[in-house]
Design a protein around this motif. Structure first.
Motif, PDB file in Angstrom:
ATOM      1  N   HIS A   1       0.811  -1.224   0.000  1.00 44.39           N
ATOM      2  CA  HIS A   1       0.000   0.000   0.000  1.00 44.39           C
ATOM      3  C   HIS A   1       0.846   1.277   0.000  1.00 44.39           C
ATOM      4  O   HIS A   1       0.296   2.373   0.155  1.00 44.39           O
ATOM      5  CB  HIS A   1      -0.925  -0.005   1.216  1.00 44.39           C
ATOM      6  CG  HIS A   1      -1.950  -1.099   1.175  1.00 44.39           C
ATOM      7  ND1 HIS A   1      -3.080  -1.035   0.387  1.00 44.39           N
ATOM      8  CD2 HIS A   1      -1.998  -2.303   1.804  1.00 44.39           C
ATOM      9  CE1 HIS A   1      -3.797  -2.143   0.538  1.00 44.39           C
ATOM     10  NE2 HIS A   1      -3.167  -2.925   1.390  1.00 44.39           N
TER      11      HIS A   1
ATOM     12  N   ASN B   1      -7.185   3.461  -8.772  1.00 39.31           N
ATOM     13  CA  ASN B   1      -6.662   3.595  -7.412  1.00 39.31           C
ATOM     14  C   ASN B   1      -6.150   2.237  -6.951  1.00 39.31           C
ATOM     15  O   ASN B   1      -6.296   1.233  -7.650  1.00 39.31           O
ATOM     16  CB  ASN B   1      -7.741   4.147  -6.461  1.00 39.31           C
ATOM     17  CG  ASN B   1      -9.033   3.359  -6.550  1.00 39.31           C
ATOM     18  OD1 ASN B   1      -9.044   2.139  -6.423  1.00 39.31           O
ATOM     19  ND2 ASN B   1     -10.148   4.063  -6.792  1.00 39.31           N
ATOM     20  N   ARG B   2      -5.553   2.219  -5.775  1.00 40.39           N
ATOM     21  CA  ARG B   2      -4.952   0.978  -5.284  1.00 40.39           C
ATOM     22  C   ARG B   2      -6.005  -0.089  -5.005  1.00 40.39           C
ATOM     23  O   ARG B   2      -5.763  -1.281  -5.207  1.00 40.39           O
ATOM     24  CB  ARG B   2      -4.159   1.276  -4.008  1.00 40.39           C
ATOM     25  CG  ARG B   2      -3.067   0.249  -3.708  1.00 40.39           C
ATOM     26  CD  ARG B   2      -2.024   0.234  -4.781  1.00 40.39           C
ATOM     27  NE  ARG B   2      -0.953  -0.728  -4.506  1.00 40.39           N
ATOM     28  CZ  ARG B   2      -0.059  -1.113  -5.385  1.00 40.39           C
ATOM     29  NH1 ARG B   2      -0.093  -0.610  -6.612  1.00 40.39           N
ATOM     30  NH2 ARG B   2       0.879  -1.986  -5.070  1.00 40.39           N
TER      31      ARG B   2
ATOM     32  N   TYR C   1      -6.763  -1.647  -8.239  1.00 39.49           N
ATOM     33  CA  TYR C   1      -5.593  -2.409  -8.675  1.00 39.49           C
ATOM     34  C   TYR C   1      -5.553  -3.790  -8.029  1.00 39.49           C
ATOM     35  O   TYR C   1      -5.277  -4.789  -8.684  1.00 39.49           O
ATOM     36  CB  TYR C   1      -4.327  -1.630  -8.324  1.00 39.49           C
ATOM     37  CG  TYR C   1      -3.048  -2.369  -8.633  1.00 39.49           C
ATOM     38  CD1 TYR C   1      -2.528  -2.379  -9.920  1.00 39.49           C
ATOM     39  CD2 TYR C   1      -2.364  -3.074  -7.644  1.00 39.49           C
ATOM     40  CE1 TYR C   1      -1.362  -3.071 -10.217  1.00 39.49           C
ATOM     41  CE2 TYR C   1      -1.204  -3.759  -7.921  1.00 39.49           C
ATOM     42  CZ  TYR C   1      -0.703  -3.751  -9.205  1.00 39.49           C
ATOM     43  OH  TYR C   1       0.443  -4.444  -9.485  1.00 39.49           O
TER      44      TYR C   1
ATOM     45  N   ASP D   1       4.890   0.112 -10.766  1.00 40.45           N
ATOM     46  CA  ASP D   1       4.838  -0.005  -9.304  1.00 40.45           C
ATOM     47  C   ASP D   1       4.630  -1.443  -8.843  1.00 40.45           C
ATOM     48  O   ASP D   1       5.257  -1.925  -7.905  1.00 40.45           O
ATOM     49  CB  ASP D   1       3.765   0.906  -8.707  1.00 40.45           C
ATOM     50  CG  ASP D   1       2.430   0.835  -9.441  1.00 40.45           C
ATOM     51  OD1 ASP D   1       2.303   0.044 -10.410  1.00 40.45           O
ATOM     52  OD2 ASP D   1       1.510   1.576  -9.054  1.00 40.45           O
TER      53      ASP D   1
ATOM     54  N   GLY E   1      -0.046   1.820 -11.409  1.00 41.49           N
ATOM     55  CA  GLY E   1      -1.116   0.825 -11.443  1.00 41.49           C
ATOM     56  C   GLY E   1      -0.806  -0.326 -12.367  1.00 41.49           C
ATOM     57  O   GLY E   1      -1.696  -0.870 -13.015  1.00 41.49           O
TER      58      GLY E   1
END
Length: 256
Positions: free
Chosen positions: A51, A79-80, A83, A116, A153
Motif C-alpha cells: 500500500h 486507485n490501489r 488495482y 509499481d 497501477g
C-alpha cells in the motif's frame, strides 16, 4: 582426506546463511514470543509495501538525470483498491496514456518500463540504480534504448501493450514483486520478445529477487543485458531462452 566435523549447533549455522525462518522452537504449543513478534513485524512490513505510495515524480526526475527520455502512463486501475481487486485493469493502458504513447518517437530495439506492481517500495528503492547499471551494458551490447516509461497501477502484462504501441522488439518490465515476509522490497525484471497484448508468462524471462539482501544491481544488470542480447539475436524469450549468463560471466573473469 578428513571429512570436516559438522557444526555443533547446525540450526544456528544455517540461520546465518538465510533470512528464512529456520528452527524457531516452541513455547508450549505455540511459537516463542520473540519469533511471533518478528513474524508479526515482517507481515506488517509486507502489507505496508503493497500500500506504499509510488513516487513516480522522483523516478522521472532521477531517470532524466541519467540523460534518459522519460514518459509516464497509467493503467485502467484508478486507485490501489481497484488495482488489488481487478488485476485485469492493471494489464491495460488507459485511453489517454495509449494516445500519448502513439505520438511519434520510437522505442529503439527495446522499451524499458518501470511499474509499481505489488511493491512500490521496491521500485522506489531499486529501479533507478538498476537502470543506471543496465543502460551502459545495453549500449555496449549494441542495443539502443528508447524512452523509459514509468507506469502506475501496473501489472507485468502492461509492458506488452506499451512495447507493442512503441514498436519495440523487446520490453523489459521492472516491477515491484509480491512482498514476502523476508523481502518486502524485491524488484523483478520481466523480458518479453515481440511484445503484444494477450501474451502469457511462458513467453517471458524473469530476473527476480533484486534487493539489498538478494541479487545486486550489477549482477542483475549483467543477467538482463545478456538475456536482452540473446533474446533479440534468437528472436525468443521465455521457455525457449535459457539463462546461461552465468557461463558467460565465468568466461569473462580473468584467470590467475
Amino acid at each position: 582426506m578428513k571429512t570436516p566435523a559438522p557444526p555443533s549447533r547446525p540450526l544456528e549455522a544455517l540461520r546465518e546463511l538465510t533470512p528464512a525462518r529456520v528452527g524457531l522452537g516452541r513455547s508450549g504449543a505455540s511459537m516463542p514470543t520473540e519469533a511471533l513478534l518478528a513474524f508479526t513485524l515482517d507481515h506488517a512490513r509486507a502489507r505496508d509495501a503493497v500500500h506504499a505510495v509510488f513516487d513516480g515524480q522522483r523516478l522521472v526526475m532521477e531517470l532524466g538525470g541519467l540523460g534518459l527520455e522519460v514518459r509516464t502512463v497509467s493503467s485502467q486501475a484508478r486507485n490501489r483498491r481497484d488495482y488489488l481487486r481487478r488485476p485485469d485493469l492493471g494489464r491495460m493502458l488507459d485511453a489517454d496514456s495509449r494516445r500519448a504513447l502513439e505520438k511519434p518517437g520510437g522505442a529503439g530495439k527495446i522499451a524499458i518500463v518501470i511499474g509499481d506492481g505489488l511493491s512500490p517500495v521496491a521500485v522506489n528503492m531499486h529501479a533507478v540504480e538498476l537502470v543506471r547499471q543496465l543502460v551502459p551494458r545495453l549500449t555496449e551490447a549494441g542495443v539502443p534504448c528508447g524512452p523509459v516509461v514509468v507506469a502506475s497501477g501496473a501489472r507485468v502484462a502492461l509492458g506488452d501493450e506499451i512495447g507493442a504501441v512503441l514498436g519495440a522488439r523487446m520490453v523489459v518490465m521492472l516491477i515491484g514483486e509480491r512482498p514476502g515476509l523476508s523481502a518486502p522490497d524485491s524488484l523483478g525484471a520481466y523480458l518479453t520478445f515481440a511484445p503484444r497484448i494477450g501474451l502469457t508468462d511462458e513467453k517471458r524471462n524473469c530476473v527476480s529477487n533484486i534487493h539489498g539482501a538478494g541479487l545486486g544491481y550489477d549482477e542483475a544488470a549483467f543477467k538482463i543485458a545478456w538475456l536482452v542480447r540473446e533474446g533479440i539475436a534468437r528472436e525468443v524469450t521465455g521457455v525457449a531462452l535459457k539463462d546461461e549468463s552465468g557461463t558467460a560471466l565465468i568466461a569473462a573473469k580473468p584467470r590467475d
